[in-house]
Design an enzyme around this catalytic site. Structure first.
Site, PDB file in Angstrom:
ATOM      1  N   LEU A 129      20.193  70.372  10.176  1.00  0.00           N
ATOM      2  CA  LEU A 129      20.084  69.148   9.302  1.00  0.00           C
ATOM      3  C   LEU A 129      20.202  69.416   7.831  1.00  0.00           C
ATOM      4  O   LEU A 129      19.391  70.211   7.452  1.00  0.00           O
ATOM      5  CB  LEU A 129      18.824  68.653   9.571  1.00  0.00           C
ATOM      6  CG  LEU A 129      18.718  68.115  10.968  1.00  0.00           C
ATOM      7  CD1 LEU A 129      17.285  67.563  11.277  1.00  0.00           C
ATOM      8  CD2 LEU A 129      19.659  67.016  11.606  1.00  0.00           C
ATOM      9  N   ASP A 130      21.376  69.082   7.284  1.00  0.00           N
ATOM     10  CA  ASP A 130      21.525  69.059   5.938  1.00  0.00           C
ATOM     11  C   ASP A 130      20.970  67.855   5.013  1.00  0.00           C
ATOM     12  O   ASP A 130      21.133  66.889   5.402  1.00  0.00           O
ATOM     13  CB  ASP A 130      22.919  68.938   5.267  1.00  0.00           C
ATOM     14  CG  ASP A 130      23.945  70.297   6.405  1.00  0.00           C
ATOM     15  OD1 ASP A 130      23.241  71.198   6.230  1.00  0.00           O
ATOM     16  OD2 ASP A 130      24.911  70.118   6.301  1.00  0.00           O
ATOM     17  N   VAL A 131      19.977  68.290   3.969  1.00  0.00           N
ATOM     18  CA  VAL A 131      18.886  67.067   3.597  1.00  0.00           C
ATOM     19  C   VAL A 131      19.166  67.124   2.016  1.00  0.00           C
ATOM     20  O   VAL A 131      19.298  68.163   1.330  1.00  0.00           O
ATOM     21  CB  VAL A 131      17.617  67.174   4.086  1.00  0.00           C
ATOM     22  CG1 VAL A 131      17.476  67.134   5.671  1.00  0.00           C
ATOM     23  CG2 VAL A 131      16.974  68.429   3.635  1.00  0.00           C
TER      24      VAL A 131
END
Length: 256
Positions: A129-131
């Protein structure tokens, strides 16, 4: 018992390795096979390889290159990029890769996690997950190398992914990618409270002290870094490096 790991994160773009800063300005850093051979000698805990062009350009995983990397590697490998179904995941594992990482397909293929986990086991399925933090201090999720915003709550999604059969979560902080400013400790605190499966943090490591701080304060399984292990010095000359055994012991010394 699971142990903490110091993980090298490498980005593939076509046939070569690159390094980004805040997911932009990709800089060529060398040949992946040569890098793998050097990291073999340094006895790396684990290697994560992400093909950053496969999903955005709708390519199949580059099986030939994955096979070359896996056949040369003496360390566990997690591969991500372009995986859209369980057959592709199985094919990659058959090449000698230990884990597959899923990112964009989490949202475009709703049943992909259950399908892959049911076929190869949860222990081999990683969700990436890129946040990025918004102006309100909350964390937004992005896919396609940070180009597309996903309107879902991060912490609800974490619980959902765990229920669906993911065996590990990698949280990659876009704001800190390639900056060397240190990991986002507040983010780690929040994510840790919402997970009971292994967690790896990526984005921001600028020194071994950043890794030590992570290990000392959290039940972290993986501390991942890219720039830290491919650049050296003020001018960021390309130089592959990794802590020696004696130094690694000091980093692990106070892990909880």
């Amino acid at each position: 018992m699971l142990k903490p790991r110091i993980i090298v994160s490498l980005l593939l773009d076509g046939q070569g390795l690159v390094k980004t800063k805040k997911f932009k300005d990709a800089r060529y850093i060398g040949d992946p096979i040569n890098a793998v051979k050097i990291f073999n000698e340094k006895e790396v805990d684990e290697l994560c390889i992400f093909d950053i062009s496969a999903s955005t350009k709708n390519y199949e995983p580059n099986y030939k290159l994955i096979n070359s990397i896996a056949s040369q590697s003496r360390m566990p490998i997690c591969y991500g990029g372009g995986i859209k179904n369980a057959d592709q995941a199985q094919k990659i594992l058959n090449l000698g890769v230990e884990k597959v990482a899923i990112s964009s397909a989490i949202f475009s293929e709703p049943n992909i996690i259950q399908s892959i986990a049911g076929n190869i086991g949860s222990q081999s399925v990683v969700a990436v997950l890129d946040v990025k933090k918004n102006i309100f201090g909350n964390y937004n999720i992005y896919i396609n190398n940070g180009k597309k915003y996903i309107e879902q709550d991060l912490f609800s999604l974490l619980k959902n992914l765990e229920k669906r059969g993911v065996g590990e979560i990698i949280i990659n902080n876009i704001d800190l990618d390639g900056t060397g400013k240190g990991y986002d400790i507040k983010l780690v605190e929040k994510v840790s409270e919402n997970l009971s499966i292994p967690l790896t943090i990526l984005g921001g490591a600028g020194s071994l002290e950043d890794i030590k701080k992570l290990f000392n304060n959290f039940e972290i399984i993986g501390a991942a870094a890219g720039s830290l292990f491919v650049f050296k010095g003020k001018y960021q000359a390309v130089l592959i490096n990794y802590p020696e055994k004696t130094i690694k012991k000091t980093l692990y010394a106070n892990t909880r």
